[in-house]
Design an enzyme around this catalytic site. Structure first.
Site, PDB file in Angstrom:
ATOM      1  N   GLY A  92       0.857  -1.178   0.000  1.00 17.66           N
ATOM      2  CA  GLY A  92       0.000   0.000   0.000  1.00 17.66           C
ATOM      3  C   GLY A  92       0.888   1.222   0.000  1.00 17.66           C
ATOM      4  N   TYR A  95      -7.132  -4.668  -9.247  1.00 14.26           N
ATOM      5  CA  TYR A  95      -7.606  -4.390  -7.893  1.00 14.26           C
ATOM      6  C   TYR A  95      -8.906  -5.124  -7.591  1.00 14.26           C
ATOM      7  CZ  TYR A  95      -4.437  -0.332  -7.981  1.00 14.26           C
ATOM      8  OH  TYR A  95      -3.345   0.480  -8.059  1.00 14.26           O
ATOM      9  N   TYR A  96      -9.009  -5.624  -6.360  1.00 15.39           N
ATOM     10  CA  TYR A  96     -10.246  -6.174  -5.825  1.00 15.39           C
ATOM     11  C   TYR A  96     -10.428  -5.541  -4.443  1.00 15.39           C
ATOM     12  CZ  TYR A  96      -9.964  -9.380  -9.710  1.00 15.39           C
ATOM     13  OH  TYR A  96      -9.895  -9.896 -10.981  1.00 15.39           O
ATOM     14  N   ASN A 118      -0.335  10.630  -6.805  1.00 21.31           N
ATOM     15  CA  ASN A 118      -0.519   9.175  -6.928  1.00 21.31           C
ATOM     16  C   ASN A 118      -1.809   8.809  -7.666  1.00 21.31           C
ATOM     17  OD1 ASN A 118       0.658   6.657  -6.411  1.00 21.31           O
ATOM     18  ND2 ASN A 118       1.013   7.163  -4.257  1.00 21.31           N
ATOM     19  N   ARG A 156      -4.370   6.953  -9.733  1.00 22.50           N
ATOM     20  CA  ARG A 156      -4.646   5.588 -10.166  1.00 22.50           C
ATOM     21  C   ARG A 156      -5.901   5.623 -11.038  1.00 22.50           C
ATOM     22  NH1 ARG A 156      -0.260   5.110  -8.026  1.00 22.50           N
ATOM     23  NH2 ARG A 156       0.358   3.541  -6.478  1.00 22.50           N
ATOM     24  N   GLY A 182      10.547  10.866 -14.068  1.00 24.42           N
ATOM     25  CA  GLY A 182      11.071   9.554 -14.429  1.00 24.42           C
ATOM     26  C   GLY A 182      12.581   9.472 -14.394  1.00 24.42           C
ATOM     27  N   ALA A 231       8.093   2.547  -6.988  1.00 19.07           N
ATOM     28  CA  ALA A 231       9.213   3.478  -7.003  1.00 19.07           C
ATOM     29  C   ALA A 231       8.799   4.878  -6.573  1.00 19.07           C
ATOM     30  CB  ALA A 231       9.841   3.514  -8.392  1.00 19.07           C
ATOM     31  N   GLY A 232       7.598   5.300  -6.960  1.00 15.49           N
ATOM     32  CA  GLY A 232       7.143   6.627  -6.563  1.00 15.49           C
ATOM     33  C   GLY A 232       6.974   6.757  -5.058  1.00 15.49           C
ATOM     34  N   ASP A 233       6.476   5.707  -4.418  1.00 13.24           N
ATOM     35  CA  ASP A 233       6.322   5.725  -2.961  1.00 13.24           C
ATOM     36  C   ASP A 233       7.683   5.736  -2.277  1.00 13.24           C
ATOM     37  OD1 ASP A 233       3.526   5.530  -3.343  1.00 13.24           O
ATOM     38  OD2 ASP A 233       3.702   3.353  -3.508  1.00 13.24           O
TER      39      ASP A 233
END
Length: 303
Positions: A31, A103-104, A165, A167, A225, A253-255
């Site tokens: 997460g 995702y679920y 972030n 999504r 990037g 990587a962003g987190d």
């Protein structure tokens, strides 16, 4: 520091095959917000993660896994009437390479968080509250939670950091996402965003365009990037190029970058040091199939 958001059970093919053909799987937890919390704990910061999980094996595994990295999870509530979210990583096959995520998480325990949950958060002595654009996408209640927490944190004297972030799979439309995420970014003291995601959301082509659109949060970090990352503080801009990395997978990587940058901020590093530490942690993740790569071998300066 407090990080707030959903963490899920993660299922990944263990044999490197795509989901359609794999015969074995590996179970982990992942997460965005708890990943940031774990990296910050690795770097020696006192960190708490707040969320909800289901009263199920996945929820217990999530809580134990994050706690094992030294993160305070006492603010994680268990919801007996909703499940812990699950997502699957699909590495793709020869005809369609590249990792995709399924995702679920609809109706998950975390998606049931509301503004009322903000009232239970003790912000006494908290220096920084970290939020992301994932949480408001989960439900109207979660969107209200993000707003309420930001307002309470500012009133308590804590800084609010917001990682956009974006999504796309979690939003009904790009327009809905653009409006909500722009409003959240404008409420924050610190904003982290990818140049490409800002362009997709808001049509901004450059880091300077993002700065102009947001109207000047205290600090803006724009990641570009493999090119590098820029930090805007007032009228000052600092740019640090990204080190060359042989990329195995980009998920997470962003987190990792956000955690490195925030860790540098908490340690009082200058802008160049904050950006360099962000790159350092992001590079560890890019070289791995894991979303979170323990940073025990790094000190607070990333050395």
């Amino acid at each position: 520091m407090i990080c707030v958001g959903e963490t899920m059970a993660q299922v990944t093919p263990a044999d490197g095959a795509d989901l359609e053909h794999s015969r074995t799987a590996r179970l982990a937890v992942a997460g965005a917000e708890s990943t940031v919390a774990q990296y910050l704990a690795d770097l020696g910061h006192r960190t708490a993660w707040l969320s909800r999980v289901g009263d199920d094996p996945f929820g217990r595994r999530v809580r134990a896994s994050v706690a094992a990295r030294g993160v305070d999870v006492t603010g994680v509530r268990t919801d007996p009437s909703a499940p812990t979210g699950v997502y699957f990583k699909d590495p793709g096959g020869p005809a369609s390479p590249g990792t995709r995520v399924h995702y679920y998480r609809a109706g998950s325990a975390a998606s049931r968080m509301t503004p009322a949950d903000a009232e239970a958060v003790d912000l006494t002595g908290v220096r920084l509250l970290h939020l992301t654009g994932i949480t408001p996408a989960l439900s109207p209640g979660c969107a209200g939670l993000v707003t309420a927490l930001a307002e309470r944190a500012r009133a308590a004297g804590a800084l609010v950091s917001f990682d956009v972030n974006h999504r796309p799979a979690l939003w009904s439309s790009r327009e809905d996402a653009a409006d909500v995420l722009l409003a959240s970014a404008r409420r924050a003291d610190v904003v982290l965003v990818g140049r490409d995601e800002a362009e997709a959301l808001w049509g901004t082509a450059t880091a300077e365009d993002v700065r102009a659109l947001l109207g000047g949060p205290g600090v803006l970090v724009v990641k570009d990037g493999a090119v590098g990352a820029s930090e805007f503080t007032g009228a000052e801009r600092e740019f640090v190029p990204a080190p060359a990395v042989e990329v195995v997978e980009s998920v997470g990587a962003g987190d990792a970058f956000a955690a490195g940058w925030l860790g540098g901020l908490l340690r009082g590093l200058p802008a160049a040091g904050r950006l360099a530490l962000g790159h350092r942690l992001a590079g560890r993740t890019l070289r791995s199939l894991e979303d979170y790569v323990p940073a025990d071998s790094l000190d607070a300066k990333g050395e």
